[in-house]
Write an enzyme that holds these catalytic residues in place. Sequence first.
Site, short mmCIF file in Angstrom:
data_model
loop_
_atom_site.label_atom_id
_atom_site.label_comp_id
_atom_site.label_asym_id
_atom_site.label_seq_id
_atom_site.Cartn_x
_atom_site.Cartn_y
_atom_site.Cartn_z
N LYS A 74 -87.35 12.86 -92.53
CA LYS A 74 -88.77 13.23 -92.53
C LYS A 74 -89.00 14.38 -91.57
CE LYS A 74 -93.17 10.72 -91.97
NZ LYS A 74 -93.76 9.45 -91.48
N GLU A 108 -85.30 7.14 -92.40
CA GLU A 108 -85.95 8.17 -93.22
C GLU A 108 -85.68 9.60 -92.73
OE1 GLU A 108 -89.53 7.36 -95.49
OE2 GLU A 108 -90.58 8.46 -93.91
N GLU A 161 -93.30 -1.05 -92.69
CA GLU A 161 -93.25 0.41 -92.73
C GLU A 161 -94.24 1.05 -91.77
OE1 GLU A 161 -92.81 0.55 -97.66
OE2 GLU A 161 -94.32 1.73 -96.64
N SER A 162 -93.81 2.10 -91.14
CA SER A 162 -94.63 3.03 -90.34
C SER A 162 -94.94 2.58 -88.91
CB SER A 162 -95.96 3.36 -91.03
OG SER A 162 -95.73 3.96 -92.28
N GLU A 200 -95.30 -0.50 -102.53
CA GLU A 200 -95.98 -0.39 -101.23
C GLU A 200 -97.44 -0.85 -101.29
OE1 GLU A 200 -95.20 3.04 -98.66
OE2 GLU A 200 -97.36 3.35 -98.64
N LYS A 249 -88.61 8.92 -101.63
CA LYS A 249 -89.92 8.64 -101.05
C LYS A 249 -90.85 9.77 -101.44
CE LYS A 249 -91.31 6.07 -97.85
NZ LYS A 249 -91.87 6.57 -96.62
N ASN A 286 -97.22 -1.05 -95.62
CA ASN A 286 -97.41 0.17 -94.82
C ASN A 286 -98.53 -0.07 -93.81
OD1 ASN A 286 -97.36 2.72 -93.80
ND2 ASN A 286 -97.77 3.77 -95.74
O1 LIG Z 1 -92.54 7.99 -89.49
P1 LIG Z 1 -92.86 6.53 -89.44
O2 LIG Z 1 -94.16 6.23 -88.76
O3 LIG Z 1 -91.72 5.72 -88.91
O4 LIG Z 1 -93.10 6.07 -90.97
C1 LIG Z 1 -92.04 6.04 -91.93
C2 LIG Z 1 -92.58 5.65 -93.31
O5 LIG Z 1 -93.09 4.34 -93.23
C3 LIG Z 1 -93.67 6.62 -93.77
O6 LIG Z 1 -93.06 7.87 -93.87
C4 LIG Z 1 -94.29 6.23 -95.10
C5 LIG Z 1 -94.52 4.99 -95.57
N1 LIG Z 1 -95.08 5.01 -96.79
C6 LIG Z 1 -95.22 6.29 -97.15
C7 LIG Z 1 -95.72 6.84 -98.34
C8 LIG Z 1 -95.70 8.20 -98.47
C9 LIG Z 1 -95.25 9.03 -97.44
C10 LIG Z 1 -94.75 8.49 -96.25
C11 LIG Z 1 -94.73 7.12 -96.12
#
Ligand SMILES: O=P(O)(O)OC[C@@H](O)[C@@H](O)c1c[nH]c2ccccc12
Length: 268
Positions: free
Chosen positions: A64, A62, A224-225, A173, A124, A194
């Site tokens: 970001k 990503e 995710e995340s 998601e 995204k 997520n």
């Molecule tokens: O930076 P991280 O913790 O690796 O996360 C990425 C991604 O999962 C996260 O940006 C995200 C997952 N779902 C979202 C929905 C909206 C905005 C952002 C997100």
Amino acid sequence: MSAPPASQPTVLDEIVAGVLEDLDVRRAATSEADLRAALADVDAPRDPMPHFRDAASSVIAEVKRKSPSKGELADIPDPAALAREYAAGGAAAISVLTEQRRFSGSLEDLRAVRAAVDVPLLRKDFIVTRYQLLEARAAGADLALLIVASLPGDLLDRLHDYARELGLTVLVEVHDEAETERAVELGAELIGVNARNLKTLAVDPDTFGRLAPLVPADRVLVAESGIAGPTDVQRFVDEGARAVLVGEALVKQGAPRDAVAAMTGLTR
Ligand SMILES: O=P(O)(O)OC[C@@H](O)[C@@H](O)c1c[nH]c2ccccc12
């Protein structure tokens, strides 16, 4: 941590409200008909599903800059250059955050990345209208995110249908049991779990393991995340993920290509 009562807006509600205001400005400048006309000039959508199904582990890397939970993550003056590094490291797809107020992204970033790499691209954002899906495809996106928590009633179904009409692959998601059942019923092929609750921003790394058993084996699951490195990737792959979506851990360190490479090709 539980969500605040319905009377108080959640973080997600606030983000969506800002997104709708920004959308009004773009709509005034570019009509839906203009976007439709622009579709003629974009490449056919790329299908990321074969890679997700075949590879031992796929990374969605990503772009970001910033987030509501962590603030400033990285100065990314040249998103295209970062995307080239991701692609060289073997990323199966690249996610570009296009939300402006909280994440400092834009459709301009998406277009710049599209011009630089051939891998499938995910828009995204907090997509709550057909217009945003059209924008995504017109800017060259191959995938779009639909967040179940922000799409009440049949809006999720309608946007999912429309995205597919446009040839987009949809990443649906979820964050809890009810949302996961909703995604499965919808027929979502690609389901992202997520770990972060978008209503409170709390991260629970056990979310994936809890929800994965609710998803039939013919769907592709994305974790995710909060993924810091290969050890985390291996954990989610062991729990049934075919792909991981990683932002912070890739943008915050100096060798994004190596970081992606270290997360790909793990064994199942
Ligand atoms: O930076 P991280 O913790 O690796 O996360 C990425 C991604 O999962 C996260 O940006 C995200 C997952 N779902 C979202 C929905 C909206 C905005 C952002 C997100």
